[in-house]
Design an enzyme around this catalytic site. Structure first.
Site, PDB file in Angstrom:
ATOM      1  CD  GLU A  53      -2.176   2.223   0.973  1.00 55.47           C
ATOM      2  OE1 GLU A  53      -2.984   2.839   0.270  1.00 55.47           O
ATOM      3  OE2 GLU A  53      -1.332   2.805   1.661  1.00 55.47           O
ATOM      4  CG  HIS A 115      -3.555   2.901   5.492  1.00 56.67           C
ATOM      5  ND1 HIS A 115      -4.805   3.372   5.809  1.00 56.67           N
ATOM      6  CD2 HIS A 115      -3.448   3.028   4.156  1.00 56.67           C
ATOM      7  CE1 HIS A 115      -5.432   3.743   4.703  1.00 56.67           C
ATOM      8  NE2 HIS A 115      -4.626   3.562   3.691  1.00 56.67           N
ATOM      9  CG  HIS A 134      -6.138   1.246   9.920  1.00 57.35           C
ATOM     10  ND1 HIS A 134      -6.545   2.498  10.319  1.00 57.35           N
ATOM     11  CD2 HIS A 134      -5.651   1.416   8.663  1.00 57.35           C
ATOM     12  CE1 HIS A 134      -6.313   3.370   9.342  1.00 57.35           C
ATOM     13  NE2 HIS A 134      -5.762   2.737   8.328  1.00 57.35           N
ATOM     14  CG  ASN A 168      -5.416   7.175   3.505  1.00 52.24           C
ATOM     15  OD1 ASN A 168      -4.306   6.991   3.050  1.00 52.24           O
ATOM     16  ND2 ASN A 168      -6.510   6.763   2.897  1.00 52.24           N
ATOM     17  CG  ASN A 224      -5.629   8.458  -0.479  1.00 55.59           C
ATOM     18  OD1 ASN A 224      -4.597   7.998  -0.035  1.00 55.59           O
ATOM     19  ND2 ASN A 224      -6.562   7.687  -0.977  1.00 55.59           N
ATOM     20  CG  ASP A 269      -3.971   5.820  -3.056  1.00 56.61           C
ATOM     21  OD1 ASP A 269      -3.471   6.298  -2.028  1.00 56.61           O
ATOM     22  OD2 ASP A 269      -4.560   4.729  -3.059  1.00 56.61           O
ATOM     23  CG  ASN A 270       1.214   7.873  -1.119  1.00 56.21           C
ATOM     24  OD1 ASN A 270       1.054   8.966  -0.613  1.00 56.21           O
ATOM     25  ND2 ASN A 270       2.212   7.084  -0.822  1.00 56.21           N
TER      26      ASN A 270
HETATM   27  C1  NAG Z   1       2.646   7.791   0.148  1.00 55.77           C
HETATM   28  O1  NAG Z   1       4.026   7.913  -0.137  1.00 55.77           O
HETATM   29  C2  NAG Z   1       4.771   8.735   0.719  1.00 55.77           C
HETATM   30  C3  NAG Z   1       6.170   8.816   0.199  1.00 55.77           C
HETATM   31  O2  NAG Z   1       6.632   7.606  -0.291  1.00 55.77           O
HETATM   32  C4  NAG Z   1       4.636   8.231   2.121  1.00 55.77           C
HETATM   33  O3  NAG Z   1       5.306   9.062   3.011  1.00 55.77           O
HETATM   34  C5  NAG Z   1       3.167   8.115   2.472  1.00 55.77           C
HETATM   35  O4  NAG Z   1       2.980   7.657   3.746  1.00 55.77           O
HETATM   36  C6  NAG Z   1       2.388   7.250   1.463  1.00 55.77           C
HETATM   37  N1  NAG Z   1       0.974   7.087   1.831  1.00 55.77           N
HETATM   38  C7  NAG Z   1       0.031   6.213   1.405  1.00 55.77           C
HETATM   39  C8  NAG Z   1      -1.281   6.203   2.068  1.00 55.77           C
HETATM   40  O5  NAG Z   1       0.216   5.403   0.523  1.00 55.77           O
END
Ligand code: NAG
Ligand code: NAG
Ligand code: NAG
Length: 355
Positions: A53, A115, A134, A168, A224, A269-270
């Site tokens: 994820e 997550h 979670h 999230n 997100n 998303d991310n």
């Molecule tokens: C998304 O990517 C960043 C950098 O890699 C990270 O810090 C972050 O927690 C990620 N979050 C999710 C929900 O995927």
């Protein structure tokens, strides 16, 4: 409470279903099919079959990957097993993954459900890993110290707060200091699904430090991913169901001022920021209906977008990779290191490509 009453009243009104249904389908991009965009040299990462994820790559090429997310309404291939944190070295020719051992007497491993993750490296080069967890579908942030020699994570602390009921993702600005997204307002599953269906946009962003916790931005239709620019001046936040990425200026007092927003034809998303170029790499869901309502015959696809010069009048936006789910299902995150791109997914595999 006021919001609960408002929702109940709304629920009593008749005839809203039809209007909300078409808006819901639009917010989930239900009609979108993927036009493939291929990269010549991609390989699935061996050892990742139950999700990746979130991931973060350190400047030295070591990547942390959270795997095994259980999230309400979303597919899990190993619903009865705890999640884990994997480590991968992108300097290797054909990188493999290993599971990091978690140490700490107060940590409940069987309920580990990682997550979003984020790292913070202090001036002594100690790497802290902050993980949204979670356990039993609650939300906490777990603080770990990375012990590279031992290939382990030492659990230091569990952080929870009433302003962080549905975490999230987070981005660390200190070992015990971060911004985090709450993707829903309600905790109760029935209310959560109505909140999402109706598009109430009650999700929000919190700033956390041990002595100061506050909401710094709100009115999101599913907040997100969250990330920082390399100079630490800007915060990027993805609003999944509005298909938007918002840019905020971050102030010394940790408040955020909105600067601009970009809109896409995909569920963003991310966000991962290339520390060298400052480019944003975004893992996206081209068709959200397929990720929230899984059907093995019609799986969710994957899409990665790169945004260059986000502050410019005309940022350059490139679809780097797009695939209909035959190979990679439900991409959430993409991050780059020395010409390699690592793409993670909610519940399935991970892909490593040469750029
Ligand atoms: C998304 O990517 C960043 C950098 O890699 C990270 O810090 C972050 O927690 C990620 N979050 C999710 C929900 O995927
Ligand atoms: C925080 O800093 C910004 C920029 O200096 C300022 O405009 C704002 O009023 C400050 N807010 C608080 C709550 O101190
Ligand atoms: C997905 O793409 C692959 C390769 O381009 C193709 O063979 C397959 O039929 C496609 N599947 C769907 C469901 O469109």
């Amino acid at each position: 409470m006021a919001k609960l009453i408002a929702l109940t009243l709304l629920g009593l009104g008749l005839g809203f279903f039809r209007d909300y249904r078409s808006s819901f389908q639009k917010r989930l991009n239900a009609d979108r099919e993927v036009t493939p965009v291929e990269l010549p040299n991609c390989n699935l990462v061996k050892g990742i079959d139950t999700g990746s994820e979130d991931l973060e790559i350190l400047p030295n090429g070591l990547a942390f990957i959270s795997s095994g997310l259980k999230y309400p309404g979303i597919k899990s291939l190993e619903p009865d097993k705890p999640g884990k944190i994997l480590l991968m070295d992108l300097n290797e020719e054909a990188p493999t993954v290993m599971e990091l051992k978690i140490i700490g007497s107060n940590f409940d491993l069987p309920s580990f459900n990682p997550h979003g993750i984020s790292t913070f490296t202090d001036k002594d080069n100690t790497v802290y890993l902050l993980v949204v967890n979670h356990p039993y579908f609650k939300s906490t942030v777990e603080l770990f110290k990375f012990q590279q020699e031992e290939k382990s994570l030492l659990h230091l602390k569990t952080i929870r707060h009433e302003l962080m009921p549905n975490l999230n993702d987070l981005v660390a600005v200190g070992p015990e200091q971060f911004y985090a997204t709450n993707d829903h307002y309600f905790v109760e599953p029935y209310l959560r699904s109505w909140e999402m269906y109706l598009g109430l946009a009650w999700s929000y962003i919190v700033y956390y430090s041990p002595d100061d916790v506050r909401v710094v931005a709100d009115k999101y239709d599913f907040a997100n991913g969250i990330s920082l620019s390399p100079d630490g001046k800007y915060v990027y936040i993805s609003e999944l169901l509005a298909h938007k990425i918002h840019v905020y200026e971050k102030h010394a007092n940790w408040t955020l001022t909105p600067l601009k927003s970009l809109t896409f034809n995909t569920l963003v998303d991310n966000i991962s920021v290339d520390p060298v170029t400052g480019d944003l790499w975004v893992g996206c869901h081209p068709n959200g209906m397929r990720i929230f309502y899984y059907d093995a015959k019609n799986p969710p696809g994957s899409e990665v977008i790169r945004i260059q010069d986000i502050l410019a009048d005309e940022p350059k936006i490139t679809v780097v990779y797009a695939e209909n789910g035959t190979v990679l299902q439900g991409s959430t995150v993409a991050s780059v290191y020395k010409g390699k791109m690592l793409v993670g997914t909610v519940y399935q595999k991970a892909l490593c490509c040469e750029l």
